[in-house]
Write a protein that holds these residues in place. Structure first.
Motif, mmCIF file in Angstrom:
data_model
loop_
_atom_site.group_PDB
_atom_site.id
_atom_site.type_symbol
_atom_site.label_atom_id
_atom_site.label_comp_id
_atom_site.label_asym_id
_atom_site.label_seq_id
_atom_site.Cartn_x
_atom_site.Cartn_y
_atom_site.Cartn_z
ATOM 1 N N TYR A 28 0.791 -1.145 -0.032
ATOM 2 C CA TYR A 28 -0.015 0.066 0.082
ATOM 3 C C TYR A 28 1.004 1.256 0.029
ATOM 4 O O TYR A 28 1.723 1.222 0.871
ATOM 5 N N GLY A 29 0.437 2.188 -0.794
ATOM 6 C CA GLY A 29 1.396 3.591 -0.827
ATOM 7 C C GLY A 29 1.106 4.175 -2.077
ATOM 8 O O GLY A 29 0.352 3.856 -3.045
ATOM 9 N N THR A 30 1.920 5.236 -2.348
ATOM 10 C CA THR A 30 1.878 5.804 -3.570
ATOM 11 C C THR A 30 2.446 5.062 -4.897
ATOM 12 O O THR A 30 3.602 4.595 -4.606
ATOM 13 N N PRO A 31 1.815 4.926 -5.827
ATOM 14 C CA PRO A 31 2.243 4.053 -7.104
ATOM 15 C C PRO A 31 3.287 5.235 -7.818
ATOM 16 O O PRO A 31 4.262 4.624 -8.625
ATOM 17 N N ILE A 32 3.206 6.444 -7.427
ATOM 18 C CA ILE A 32 4.291 7.198 -8.040
ATOM 19 C C ILE A 32 5.673 7.338 -7.289
ATOM 20 O O ILE A 32 5.624 7.627 -6.028
ATOM 21 N N ARG A 33 6.606 6.374 -7.869
ATOM 22 C CA ARG A 33 8.007 6.662 -6.939
ATOM 23 C C ARG A 33 8.992 7.488 -7.752
ATOM 24 O O ARG A 33 8.728 7.997 -8.802
ATOM 25 N N THR A 34 10.133 7.318 -6.902
ATOM 26 C CA THR A 34 11.361 8.541 -7.409
ATOM 27 C C THR A 34 12.513 7.583 -7.512
ATOM 28 O O THR A 34 12.770 7.074 -6.663
ATOM 29 N N ALA A 51 -7.214 4.996 -0.246
ATOM 30 C CA ALA A 51 -8.168 5.837 0.000
ATOM 31 C C ALA A 51 -9.296 5.495 -1.113
ATOM 32 O O ALA A 51 -10.276 5.819 -1.080
ATOM 33 N N PHE A 52 -8.994 5.136 -2.248
ATOM 34 C CA PHE A 52 -9.915 4.802 -3.187
ATOM 35 C C PHE A 52 -9.832 3.325 -3.534
ATOM 36 O O PHE A 52 -10.699 2.764 -4.841
ATOM 37 N N GLU A 53 -8.937 2.497 -3.230
ATOM 38 C CA GLU A 53 -9.125 1.155 -3.452
ATOM 39 C C GLU A 53 -9.016 0.392 -2.057
ATOM 40 O O GLU A 53 -8.499 0.639 -0.896
ATOM 41 N N GLU A 54 -9.923 -0.781 -2.180
ATOM 42 C CA GLU A 54 -9.925 -1.739 -0.958
ATOM 43 C C GLU A 54 -8.588 -2.499 -0.777
ATOM 44 O O GLU A 54 -7.872 -2.752 -1.622
ATOM 45 N N PRO A 55 -8.538 -2.699 0.560
ATOM 46 C CA PRO A 55 -7.203 -3.704 0.917
ATOM 47 C C PRO A 55 -7.349 -5.015 0.323
ATOM 48 O O PRO A 55 -8.635 -5.408 0.247
ATOM 49 N N TRP A 56 -6.385 -5.772 0.125
ATOM 50 C CA TRP A 56 -6.788 -7.201 -0.318
ATOM 51 C C TRP A 56 -7.508 -8.010 0.861
ATOM 52 O O TRP A 56 -7.131 -7.671 2.227
ATOM 53 N N ALA A 57 -8.418 -8.789 0.467
ATOM 54 C CA ALA A 57 -9.205 -9.428 1.530
ATOM 55 C C ALA A 57 -8.354 -10.237 2.232
ATOM 56 O O ALA A 57 -8.542 -10.295 3.544
ATOM 57 N N SER A 58 -7.360 -10.838 1.894
ATOM 58 C CA SER A 58 -6.529 -11.942 2.661
ATOM 59 C C SER A 58 -5.702 -11.163 3.840
ATOM 60 O O SER A 58 -5.368 -11.778 4.798
ATOM 61 N N GLU A 128 -5.331 0.999 8.469
ATOM 62 C CA GLU A 128 -6.186 2.230 8.485
ATOM 63 C C GLU A 128 -5.050 3.381 8.637
ATOM 64 O O GLU A 128 -5.468 4.590 8.002
ATOM 65 N N LYS A 129 -3.808 3.215 9.188
ATOM 66 C CA LYS A 129 -3.203 4.230 9.273
ATOM 67 C C LYS A 129 -2.507 4.669 7.628
ATOM 68 O O LYS A 129 -2.300 5.719 7.311
ATOM 69 N N LYS A 130 -2.392 3.426 7.050
ATOM 70 C CA LYS A 130 -1.848 3.532 5.736
ATOM 71 C C LYS A 130 -2.875 4.153 4.641
ATOM 72 O O LYS A 130 -2.970 4.860 3.847
ATOM 73 N N ARG A 131 -4.543 3.890 5.038
ATOM 74 C CA ARG A 131 -5.623 4.552 4.376
ATOM 75 C C ARG A 131 -5.544 5.970 4.753
ATOM 76 O O ARG A 131 -5.655 7.029 3.960
ATOM 77 N N ALA A 132 -5.217 6.567 6.158
ATOM 78 C CA ALA A 132 -5.091 8.076 6.410
ATOM 79 C C ALA A 132 -4.104 8.832 5.897
ATOM 80 O O ALA A 132 -4.349 9.717 5.187
ATOM 81 N N ASP A 133 -2.833 8.098 5.368
ATOM 82 C CA ASP A 133 -1.755 8.494 4.751
ATOM 83 C C ASP A 133 -2.182 8.791 3.201
ATOM 84 O O ASP A 133 -1.691 9.764 2.500
ATOM 85 N N SER A 134 -3.012 7.714 2.500
ATOM 86 C CA SER A 134 -3.506 7.838 1.408
ATOM 87 C C SER A 134 -4.308 9.059 1.405
ATOM 88 O O SER A 134 -4.151 9.869 0.306
#
Length: 159
Positions: A28-34, A51-58, A128-134
């Motif tokens: 999880y994170g930004t797909p735009i990397r440097t 923020a707009f994609e669901e986490p993997w169910a597993s 949820e922390k990663k969702r807030a970051d997103s």
């Protein structure tokens, strides 16, 4: 359309290998990397904006950790059994199989640890922390528009 290109394990700008790139791994994170070498941005579709994609169910099932631990237990049983048989019938054992036995103990431990994290809610809290970051990243409308230009289905509330 934006000029950011997708990666295949190498930076599209300078061609240098991306460190620790594993095509099968996801996060999880930004797909735009440097790129660490040339500093140019690239698109890494292994990453997911929560923020707009669901986490993997597993990721939120304790059974995933239990299955991992059981797989490690199976590998342990096979490797120990194989070494015991070769030791009994041939008088020696394979060091590589002993190493596999040790690694399988790590897999068992990881599976149990993961199941415990799911059951205690620690893993959900981390997601949820990663969702807030997103959400924080997507509050920048230019970033959200950049993702939309790259083909992501960004909800209108971010644009």
């Amino acid at each position: 359309m934006t000029d950011i290109q997708s990666t295949n394990g190498k930076c599209p700008s300078c061609g240098s290998p991306i460190s620790n790139y594993n095509k099968a791994s996801t996060d999880y994170g930004t797909p735009i990397r440097t790129c660490k070498r040339c500093g140019q941005p690239y698109l890494d579709r292994r990453y997911r904006e929560l923020a707009f994609e669901e986490p993997w169910a597993s990721d939120l099932k304790a059974s995933t950790g239990v299955k991992t631990a059981l797989m490690g237990l199976f590998i342990l049983a096979v490797s120990v059994g194989f070494n015991l048989l070769t030791l009994h019938f041939r008088g020696y054992y394979y060091k590589k199989m002993a190493f596999v036995s040790i690694l399988s103990l790590l897999v068992i431990g990881y599976g149990i640890f993961d199941a415990i994290r799911v059951k205690t809610g620690a893993k959900a809290k981390n997601i949820e922390k990663k969702r807030a970051d997103s959400e924080q990243r997507l509050s920048d409308r230019a970033y959200a528009q950049q993702l939309a230009d790259l083909g992501y289905n960004v909800p209108d509330k971010y644009l």
